[in-house]
Motif scaffolding. Structure first.
Motif, PDB file in Angstrom:
ATOM      1  N   UNK A 281       1.048  -1.225   0.121  1.00  0.00           N
ATOM      2  CA  UNK A 281       0.218  -0.150   0.040  1.00  0.00           C
ATOM      3  C   UNK A 281       0.653   1.234   0.008  1.00  0.00           C
ATOM      4  N   UNK A 282       1.968   1.235   0.690  1.00  0.00           N
ATOM      5  CA  UNK A 282       2.957   2.271   0.620  1.00  0.00           C
ATOM      6  C   UNK A 282       3.705   2.596  -0.792  1.00  0.00           C
ATOM      7  N   UNK A 283       3.581   1.360  -1.212  1.00  0.00           N
ATOM      8  CA  UNK A 283       4.320   1.459  -2.797  1.00  0.00           C
ATOM      9  C   UNK A 283       5.905   1.058  -2.475  1.00  0.00           C
ATOM     10  N   UNK A 284       6.405   0.554  -1.558  1.00  0.00           N
ATOM     11  CA  UNK A 284       7.574   0.100  -1.434  1.00  0.00           C
ATOM     12  C   UNK A 284       7.969  -1.478  -1.506  1.00  0.00           C
ATOM     13  N   UNK A 285       6.637  -2.071  -1.786  1.00  0.00           N
ATOM     14  CA  UNK A 285       6.744  -3.610  -2.006  1.00  0.00           C
ATOM     15  C   UNK A 285       5.837  -3.811  -3.218  1.00  0.00           C
ATOM     16  N   UNK A 286       6.305  -4.559  -4.204  1.00  0.00           N
ATOM     17  CA  UNK A 286       5.709  -5.033  -5.337  1.00  0.00           C
ATOM     18  C   UNK A 286       4.950  -6.302  -4.989  1.00  0.00           C
ATOM     19  N   UNK A 287       3.679  -6.443  -5.684  1.00  0.00           N
ATOM     20  CA  UNK A 287       2.719  -7.730  -5.544  1.00  0.00           C
ATOM     21  C   UNK A 287       3.745  -8.868  -5.948  1.00  0.00           C
ATOM     22  N   UNK A 288       3.540 -10.058  -5.304  1.00  0.00           N
ATOM     23  CA  UNK A 288       4.027 -11.203  -5.361  1.00  0.00           C
ATOM     24  C   UNK A 288       3.821 -11.547  -6.975  1.00  0.00           C
ATOM     25  N   UNK A 289       2.917 -11.422  -7.699  1.00  0.00           N
ATOM     26  CA  UNK A 289       2.376 -11.417  -8.929  1.00  0.00           C
ATOM     27  C   UNK A 289       1.145 -10.574  -9.308  1.00  0.00           C
ATOM     28  N   UNK A 290       1.109 -10.450 -10.807  1.00  0.00           N
ATOM     29  CA  UNK A 290       0.001  -9.931 -11.178  1.00  0.00           C
ATOM     30  C   UNK A 290      -0.658 -10.619 -12.312  1.00  0.00           C
ATOM     31  N   UNK A 292      -4.873 -10.624 -11.993  1.00  0.00           N
ATOM     32  CA  UNK A 292      -6.132 -10.072 -12.053  1.00  0.00           C
ATOM     33  C   UNK A 292      -6.184  -8.733 -13.250  1.00  0.00           C
ATOM     34  N   UNK A 293      -7.092  -9.042 -14.242  1.00  0.00           N
ATOM     35  CA  UNK A 293      -7.630  -7.825 -15.100  1.00  0.00           C
ATOM     36  C   UNK A 293      -6.179  -7.662 -15.944  1.00  0.00           C
ATOM     37  N   UNK A 294      -5.332  -8.502 -15.959  1.00  0.00           N
ATOM     38  CA  UNK A 294      -3.784  -7.982 -16.773  1.00  0.00           C
ATOM     39  C   UNK A 294      -3.844  -8.758 -18.164  1.00  0.00           C
ATOM     40  N   UNK A 295      -4.759  -9.268 -18.580  1.00  0.00           N
ATOM     41  CA  UNK A 295      -4.680 -10.064 -19.705  1.00  0.00           C
ATOM     42  C   UNK A 295      -6.004  -9.801 -20.690  1.00  0.00           C
ATOM     43  N   UNK A 296      -6.314 -10.628 -21.708  1.00  0.00           N
ATOM     44  CA  UNK A 296      -7.344 -10.349 -22.647  1.00  0.00           C
ATOM     45  C   UNK A 296      -8.427 -10.717 -21.927  1.00  0.00           C
ATOM     46  N   UNK A 297      -8.398 -11.716 -20.937  1.00  0.00           N
ATOM     47  CA  UNK A 297      -9.749 -12.168 -20.359  1.00  0.00           C
ATOM     48  C   UNK A 297      -9.640 -11.885 -18.898  1.00  0.00           C
ATOM     49  N   UNK A 298     -10.756 -11.402 -18.213  1.00  0.00           N
ATOM     50  CA  UNK A 298     -10.722 -11.269 -16.863  1.00  0.00           C
ATOM     51  C   UNK A 298     -10.649 -12.148 -16.025  1.00  0.00           C
ATOM     52  N   UNK A 299      -9.984 -12.568 -15.025  1.00  0.00           N
ATOM     53  CA  UNK A 299      -9.726 -13.873 -14.187  1.00  0.00           C
ATOM     54  C   UNK A 299     -10.130 -13.401 -12.652  1.00  0.00           C
TER      55      UNK A 299
END
Length: 299
Positions: A281-290, A292-299
């Protein structure tokens, strides 16, 4: 926009670990080798139980383990020799099994000296440098020192604490003790500060400290938030000690979002998850993976 107060020296080498406190928050797991600790009531008093608890904290994600042989609460004094006999074997066993950063909760300089010789990396003094030899002992080593706000003589009562402005007075106290430590030969790069929630403070005082944690972090040194399962949580939520996890997590996250760089806790795994989320939330850590809503189809 959320932002962390800047640190004078964010990168710290503690033991074998390097921490960049501008980019991470460390989790410190608590191990009490005492028969009368306020929370675990002696469950880790035995040597093997204490070592198991420390290594379990490491496995759960703790960056630091904090080993204590005497509770802060008022009570009969424990000779330094006996306190050292409690903590030193735990330090030796944990050091032999892990490179985790080891902290020792003590206000006795002699216990600190023996703990450092056994492999401790941090001395966690919850009494505001009550032992005049403490700074010299830590200064003669490579260890770091946690300087905590508390007013009572160690292990004595301090009834009805009063503050005109608890945060202002805590900041002034910590600034004074840090200046004393630096004057005694300890560099500021090896000092961590702790406002001492609940230590000679009532629930309203501690809630004010959490509410204004950023004012303490503004001192520019890494701040430890030692909030886990304390009485201010129990009194706020009307919760007995075994039912304070949610309140502890909320207090830890509130402190992290205002600049706490280390959180000291009993329940390591859920705290690690809460802290990692706060870092994101502070922007000092990246999510473990991305995904959700990152491709052609929503997951």
């Amino acid at each position: 926009m959320l932002s962390l107060p800047p640190l004078d020296s964010p990168v710290r080498r503690i033991g074998t670990r390097s921490f960049d406190f501008s980019r991470e928050v460390a989790v410190m797991g608590i191990v009490n080798r005492t028969p009368d600790s306020f929370y675990d009531q002696g469950r880790t008093f035995g040597l093997e139980a204490a070592v198991r608890a420390a290594l379990a904290a490491v496995a759960a994600g703790a960056d630091i383990v904090d080993i204590g042989g005497v509770p802060f609460a008022p009570g009969d004094p424990l000779p330094a020799q006996e306190e050292a006999e409690r903590v030193v074997p735990v330090i030796e066993a944990v050091r032999a099994a892990s490179d985790v950063v080891i902290s020792v909760d003590t206000f006795h300089a002699e216990v600190a000296r023996r703990s450092i010789a056994a492999g401790a990396d941090i001395i966690n003094d919850t009494t505001g440098l009550s032992d005049p030899d403490m700074v010299g002992v830590v200064g003669d080593s490579a260890a770091s020192l946690i300087v905590t706000h508390s007013l009572a003589t160690p292990r004595t009562q301090y009834p009805r604490p009063h503050y005109d402005d608890v945060v202002v007075e805590v900041v002034e106290f910590l600034r004074d003790r840090v200046e004393r430590a630096v004057a005694g030969g300890l560099t500021a790069e090896r000092i961590i500060i702790d406002p001492g929630p609940d230590l000679n403070k009532n629930t309203l005082h501690t809630l004010e400290i959490v509410r204004r944690f950023d004012e303490i972090a503004a001192l520019g040194l890494p701040v430890l938030a030692a909030l886990s399962n304390k009485d201010f949580i129990g009194e706020t939520l009307d919760a007995p000690k075994p039912e304070r996890l949610e309140g502890s997590l909320a207090a830890a996250v509130a402190s992290v979002l205002q600049g706490a760089r280390i959180v000291r806790v009993h329940e390591v795994a859920p705290t690690v998850a809460a802290v990692r989320m706060a870092e994101a939330i502070l922007g000092i850590r990246e999510p473990a993976y991305l995904k959700h809503n990152m491709g052609e189809f929503n997951e």
